[in-house]
Enzyme design. Structure first.
Site, PDB file in Angstrom:
ATOM      1  N   ASN A 230      45.067  52.918  32.277  1.00  0.00           N
ATOM      2  CA  ASN A 230      44.059  52.875  31.224  1.00  0.00           C
ATOM      3  C   ASN A 230      43.318  54.201  31.163  1.00  0.00           C
ATOM      4  O   ASN A 230      43.646  55.148  31.884  1.00  0.00           O
ATOM      5  CB  ASN A 230      43.091  51.704  31.452  1.00  0.00           C
ATOM      6  CG  ASN A 230      42.445  51.753  32.821  1.00  0.00           C
ATOM      7  OD1 ASN A 230      41.721  52.686  33.154  1.00  0.00           O
ATOM      8  ND2 ASN A 230      42.729  50.742  33.644  1.00  0.00           N
ATOM      9  N   ILE A 330      37.285  41.781  42.523  1.00  0.00           N
ATOM     10  CA  ILE A 330      35.876  41.447  42.754  1.00  0.00           C
ATOM     11  C   ILE A 330      35.692  39.946  42.957  1.00  0.00           C
ATOM     12  O   ILE A 330      34.864  39.516  43.764  1.00  0.00           O
ATOM     13  CB  ILE A 330      34.993  41.995  41.628  1.00  0.00           C
ATOM     14  CG1 ILE A 330      33.548  42.066  42.095  1.00  0.00           C
ATOM     15  CG2 ILE A 330      35.139  41.196  40.336  1.00  0.00           C
ATOM     16  CD1 ILE A 330      32.684  43.010  41.305  1.00  0.00           C
ATOM     17  N   LYS A 359      31.059  36.487  32.902  1.00  0.00           N
ATOM     18  CA  LYS A 359      31.782  37.038  34.053  1.00  0.00           C
ATOM     19  C   LYS A 359      30.922  36.983  35.312  1.00  0.00           C
ATOM     20  O   LYS A 359      31.427  36.682  36.406  1.00  0.00           O
ATOM     21  CB  LYS A 359      32.188  38.489  33.749  1.00  0.00           C
ATOM     22  CG  LYS A 359      33.034  39.154  34.829  1.00  0.00           C
ATOM     23  CD  LYS A 359      33.479  40.543  34.375  1.00  0.00           C
ATOM     24  CE  LYS A 359      34.337  41.233  35.426  1.00  0.00           C
ATOM     25  NZ  LYS A 359      34.782  42.581  34.971  1.00  0.00           N
ATOM     26  N   LYS A 363      32.545  34.595  38.234  1.00  0.00           N
ATOM     27  CA  LYS A 363      33.091  35.253  39.426  1.00  0.00           C
ATOM     28  C   LYS A 363      32.115  35.255  40.603  1.00  0.00           C
ATOM     29  O   LYS A 363      32.421  35.804  41.656  1.00  0.00           O
ATOM     30  CB  LYS A 363      33.505  36.686  39.078  1.00  0.00           C
ATOM     31  CG  LYS A 363      34.609  36.726  38.025  1.00  0.00           C
ATOM     32  CD  LYS A 363      35.242  38.081  37.894  1.00  0.00           C
ATOM     33  CE  LYS A 363      36.390  38.048  36.882  1.00  0.00           C
ATOM     34  NZ  LYS A 363      37.105  39.335  36.792  1.00  0.00           N
TER      35      LYS A 363
END
Length: 430
Positions: A230, A330, A359, A363
């Site tokens: 990326n 993560i 998120k 997470k």
């Protein structure tokens, strides 16, 4: 800090200001500062270092203040009149503008090897300095330690500002404008204290803490010469490492393939793939207090990378690649029973804050930094590859989710705010 015209300053007759000038190109701005203070009714006594006289002449400052400029500690004529000890007692405020990296280093060590540093040691006056130097010099950990020490010793630091510099660089290090310095000295504005804002670079808030940071992209091989990746440059992650070192923390930087120099004081571990990045991070968890996942990790990798270069087939207009999900670094680390404070990044092109908050919860993170990486933002030089960024900081505080918008700014400035908030999250978790 906003600037104001001289006519708006409140008159403060009799305020005795010792204006110190050290050897930087910004010394030319000190002439305007002296003029503004005199116009407001202050008594201004200029003291110049030997190097400062190469940038602006004492005669100029004498004409503006009506007082002979002092330049030497061992000046027999001056010592017959107002000796250096009497001059130190005379000053109500000592203002050094510009303050070079060299002068800050000498002041932080308590040196008295010229008139200006001797006066600073001998005076009980309020002490203010306006740093001015190249952006790399300001960011250097040695300068940051000196700035921290001076702050602890009672000095007020005004700036530095960021922007174009005489050397052609862009970044923090410009001397604050004379109008803004005068506005502060004359009570027109106030400087935010460390309790009111994020600590400046040079804080010791992170002393004794180990911060692990991931940065840059990952590369997922398709064959020996091709890979999936990326646009991440790694600049934000490297800025975080720099800011973390400046906070006093011990820093380990896990870097994907980027072309960036290692910040001073940082332990750097280079990796290529997401799996390598996860393995390296897991090996550091036993000593990690804060983990910051800033890397742009590829979501997928080739199920079976080709052993040899995939050849183009003229009779085959399409190529099918079978991809499998990479480990969620993560989330994996956050799920550990002994996980450190977890800080993530969310790069989104729409619904930025909403997606980032989801998120954060999904997470199990303590904090997340939401980035808008839409085409519009990229066109403004923000995000991937640029030196500036804008973000929203989102963190847990008890049962509440708090947010703080950070406008476009130099990445090292944003990094300092991220590190400061991460350290506050660590305090809340202990």
């Amino acid at each position: 800090m906003s600037s104001s015209s001289p006519s708006t300053f409140p008159s403060r007759p009799g305020q005795r200001i010792l204006l110190g000038i050290s050897a930087g190109i910004a010394a030319y701005k000190s002439a305007l500062l002296a003029r503004l203070l005199v116009q407001a009714g202050c008594e201004v006594q200029v003291v110049m270092t030997e190097g400062a006289q190469a940038f602006i002449t004492p005669l100029t400052l004498q004409a503006l203040t009506g007082r002979a400029v002092r330049t030497s500690l061992l000046d027999p004529a001056a010592e017959l009149g107002m000796g250096h000890i009497e001059l130190a007692r005379w000053a109500e405020r000592i203002v050094i503008a510009p303050a070079t990296a060299d002068l800050m280093a000498r002041l932080s060590q308590g040196m008295a090897d010229d008139l200006l540093t001797t006066l600073c040691l001998a005076s009980d006056a309020d002490k203010i300095l306006a740093p001015a130097m190249n952006q790399a010099m300001w960011r250097n950990p040695a300068t940051q330690r000196n700035a921290c020490q001076l702050h602890q010793d009672g000095w007020t630091l005004l700036g530095p500002d960021q922007g174009d510099q005489a050397c052609g660089d862009i970044g923090p290090g410009r001397m604050m404008e004379p109008e803004a310095i005068a506005a502060f000295l004359l009570g027109h504005t106030q400087v935010e204290t460390p309790e009111e804002t994020s600590p400046p670079l040079g804080s010791t808030q992170g002393q004794g803490i180990h911060i692990v940071i991931t940065a840059g992209p990952t590369r997922e091989p398709l064959d020996p010469v091709r890979y999936l990746s990326n646009h991440s440059s790694g600049k934000m992650g490297f800025a975080l490492a720099e800011a973390a070192v400046a906070s006093g923390a011990r820093v380990t930087l896990i870097a994907g393939p980027v072309n960036l120099p290692t910040p001073a004081g940082v332990t750097r571990l280079d990796v290529e793939s997401a799996v390598q990045m996860l393995d390296t991070a897991e090996s550091l968890m036993d000593t990690c207090d804060i983990f910051i996942g800033c890397a742009a990790v590829a979501d997928y990798r080739a199920e079976s990378p080709a052993e040899h270069k995939i050849k183009k087939q003229d009779h085959q207009p399409e190529l099918t690649l079978r991809l499998i999900k990479n480990p969620d670094i993560i989330a994996t680390l956050a799920a550990r029973p002994d996980s450190p404070v977890m800080v993530g990044f969310a790069a989104e092109t729409r619904n930025v804050v909403a997606y980032a908050q989801d998120k954060l919860k999904r997470k199990g993170l303590d904090m997340i930094v939401a980035n808008d990486v839409s085409a519009e933002q990229m066109q403004q030089g923000l995000g991937f590859g640029g030196d500036r960024n804008a973000a929203t900081l989102i963190w847990r505080q008890g049962e509440d989710i708090l947010t703080q918008d950070e406008p476009a700014q130099d990445k090292i400035q944003l990094a300092s705010k991220v590190i400061s908030q991460a350290l506050k999250c660590l305090e809340l978790s202990s």
